[in-house]
Every structure is written in C-alpha cells, then in structure tokens.
Design a protein around this motif. Structure first.
Motif, PDB file in Angstrom:
ATOM      1  N   LYS A   7      -3.054  43.426  10.202  1.00  0.00           N
ATOM      2  CA  LYS A   7      -2.013  42.854   9.568  1.00  0.00           C
ATOM      3  C   LYS A   7      -0.765  41.232   9.978  1.00  0.00           C
ATOM      4  CE  LYS A   7       0.748  47.437  10.758  1.00  0.00           C
ATOM      5  NZ  LYS A   7       0.999  48.133  11.889  1.00  0.00           N
ATOM      6  N   VAL A  11      -0.029  38.035   8.163  1.00  0.00           N
ATOM      7  CA  VAL A  11       0.989  36.660   8.723  1.00  0.00           C
ATOM      8  C   VAL A  11       0.178  35.696   8.152  1.00  0.00           C
ATOM      9  CG1 VAL A  11       1.924  36.452  10.616  1.00  0.00           C
ATOM     10  CG2 VAL A  11       2.068  38.481   9.952  1.00  0.00           C
ATOM     11  N   SER A  28       7.252  45.565  10.808  1.00  0.00           N
ATOM     12  CA  SER A  28       6.021  45.990   9.458  1.00  0.00           C
ATOM     13  C   SER A  28       6.279  47.353   8.905  1.00  0.00           C
ATOM     14  CB  SER A  28       4.852  46.560  10.796  1.00  0.00           C
ATOM     15  OG  SER A  28       4.928  48.025  11.561  1.00  0.00           O
ATOM     16  N   LEU A  32       7.790  43.872   2.669  1.00  0.00           N
ATOM     17  CA  LEU A  32       7.968  42.330   3.402  1.00  0.00           C
ATOM     18  C   LEU A  32       9.395  41.334   1.831  1.00  0.00           C
ATOM     19  CD1 LEU A  32       4.102  41.771   3.512  1.00  0.00           C
ATOM     20  CD2 LEU A  32       6.014  41.329   4.966  1.00  0.00           C
ATOM     21  N   LEU A  69       4.145  45.049   6.002  1.00  0.00           N
ATOM     22  CA  LEU A  69       2.674  44.814   6.519  1.00  0.00           C
ATOM     23  C   LEU A  69       1.736  46.449   6.905  1.00  0.00           C
ATOM     24  CD1 LEU A  69       3.699  42.204   8.956  1.00  0.00           C
ATOM     25  CD2 LEU A  69       1.922  41.757   7.634  1.00  0.00           C
ATOM     26  N   CYS A  72       0.298  46.806   4.025  1.00  0.00           N
ATOM     27  CA  CYS A  72      -0.977  46.084   3.676  1.00  0.00           C
ATOM     28  C   CYS A  72      -2.318  46.833   4.592  1.00  0.00           C
ATOM     29  CB  CYS A  72      -0.360  44.756   4.363  1.00  0.00           C
ATOM     30  SG  CYS A  72       0.530  44.119   2.983  1.00  0.00           S
TER      31      CYS A  72
END
Length: 85
Positions: A7, A11, A28, A32, A69, A72
């Motif tokens: 994560k 970022v 998270s 996004l 996140l 991801c």
C-alpha cells in the motif's frame, strides 16, 4: 513484501504523480478515484511507475484490481513476492 508495504508503494507513487493531492485521510477500502482527483492518465502513470520502479507488470485486463489501496495490496503483494521484493 507485506500488504502494508505494498500500500505504501502505491501511496508513494501517487504522491509523485499527484503532488497536490492530500493523502493524509486516504481510506484503504474506498476506490482511489472516488477519493482523489485522479484521471485515466494518472492511473496509467501508476501502472507505468509500478513497472519502471519495481518490474511489476499489470495487464490492462487487471486494472480493475487496482481500484482501492486494499485491492492493490491483494493484487500486488503476490507479484512483489514472485519478483523477490
């Protein structure tokens, strides 16, 4: 690489490609693009930076896996592990 480290990689990339975005309250589990002013070019920049910085390939069909996140981390953590990172 842990999911939290993964994560942080995302970022860090977002910080570089969208330096004016406030990432301090980033959730998270929320998409996004619902939290940030990211357009499709910014998203492609994220994918390109993953490849350039970390050697992680994300096929276009898998872009949806990079929505939040959390997603991801779920998608990228095994890729980082396979790449020996």
């Amino acid at each position: 690489m842990t999911k939290d480290q993964c994560k942080q990689v995302v970022v860090d990339i977002i910080t570089d490609i969208a330096p004016d975005e406030d990432l301090s309250n980033l959730k998270s589990d929320v998409r996004l693009r619902d939290q940030l002013q990211l357009d499709s070019m910014d998203f492609l920049d994220i994918v390109m930076e993953l490849r350039k910085r970390h050697g992680i390939e994300v096929p276009e069909a898998d872009y949806i896996q990079l929505a939040s996140l959390d997603s991801c981390a779920e998608y990228l953590t095994p890729k980082f592990t396979a790449a020996g990172k």
